[in-house]
Design a protein around this motif. Structure first.
Motif, mmCIF file in Angstrom:
data_model
loop_
_atom_site.group_PDB
_atom_site.id
_atom_site.type_symbol
_atom_site.label_atom_id
_atom_site.label_comp_id
_atom_site.label_asym_id
_atom_site.label_seq_id
_atom_site.Cartn_x
_atom_site.Cartn_y
_atom_site.Cartn_z
ATOM 1 N N VAL A 99 22.685 -35.492 -1.949
ATOM 2 C CA VAL A 99 23.025 -35.930 -3.290
ATOM 3 C C VAL A 99 24.526 -35.719 -3.419
ATOM 4 O O VAL A 99 25.020 -34.613 -3.193
ATOM 5 C CB VAL A 99 22.250 -35.132 -4.369
ATOM 6 N N SER A 106 23.763 -31.644 0.923
ATOM 7 C CA SER A 106 22.354 -31.275 0.937
ATOM 8 C C SER A 106 22.214 -29.794 0.616
ATOM 9 O O SER A 106 23.086 -28.997 0.944
ATOM 10 C CB SER A 106 21.708 -31.584 2.297
ATOM 11 N N THR A 115 18.064 -30.399 -3.401
ATOM 12 C CA THR A 115 17.782 -31.691 -2.778
ATOM 13 C C THR A 115 16.473 -31.583 -1.994
ATOM 14 O O THR A 115 15.938 -30.497 -1.808
ATOM 15 C CB THR A 115 18.928 -32.145 -1.837
#
Length: 151
Positions: free
Chosen positions: A79, A83, A137
């Motif tokens: 994201v 991570s 994530t």
């Protein structure tokens, strides 16, 4: 005499559950009877641990005590280029194989771990992969496999 006993050893052959499908099938020795906060992602064609605390609990049936190589074909999801999906693997609810593992590999690759026979026994064994509560994530899996190790 020692040759006969070695020939009768029942080492688990290499096998893996295919997680590129929504309904993964068990192998001869490995199944996924329980999961929570995990599921199939159609975009990546892989199963994911979706939320912190999400887990997949595998059942590993062993004909006899033996060392097992656990191999995960995994990918850390990013994201904004980062991570954060550490996970922990426990064996038979008593042993922690790895804690907070996150290699940040953003492409599918294999990661292997050795589970020693001191933690396993003939019959049903449990292996749990759980996304840590600090994760922000997801982590994806294309396969989870096992293989007995001679010696």
């Amino acid at each position: 005499m020692s040759t006969a006993s070695a020939a009768q050893s029942q080492v688990v052959p290499p096998q893996a559950i295919n997680f590129t499908v929504p309904d993964p099938k068990r192998t001869n020795n490995l199944s996924l009877p329980l999961y929570h906060g995990a599921g199939f992602n159609t975009e990546y064609k892989a199963w994911q641990l979706l939320v912190p605390g999400g887990f997949m609990q595998f059942n590993l049936e062993l004909p006899e005590d033996q060392n097992i190589r656990l191999t995960l074909d995994e990918c850390s999801m990013n994201v904004d280029g980062k991570s954060n999906n550490p996970y922990t693997i426990t064996v038979n609810h008593n042993y922690t194989l790895i804690t907070n593992f996150d290699d940040h590999g953003d492409h599918f690759h294999e990661v292997s771990f050795l589970i020693t026979k001191q933690w396993l026994h003939a019959g049903a064994n449990s292996i749990v992969i759980k996304l840590d509560s600090s994760a922000t994530t997801k982590v994806s899996f294309k396969s989870v496999g096992v293989a007995g190790i001679v010696g």
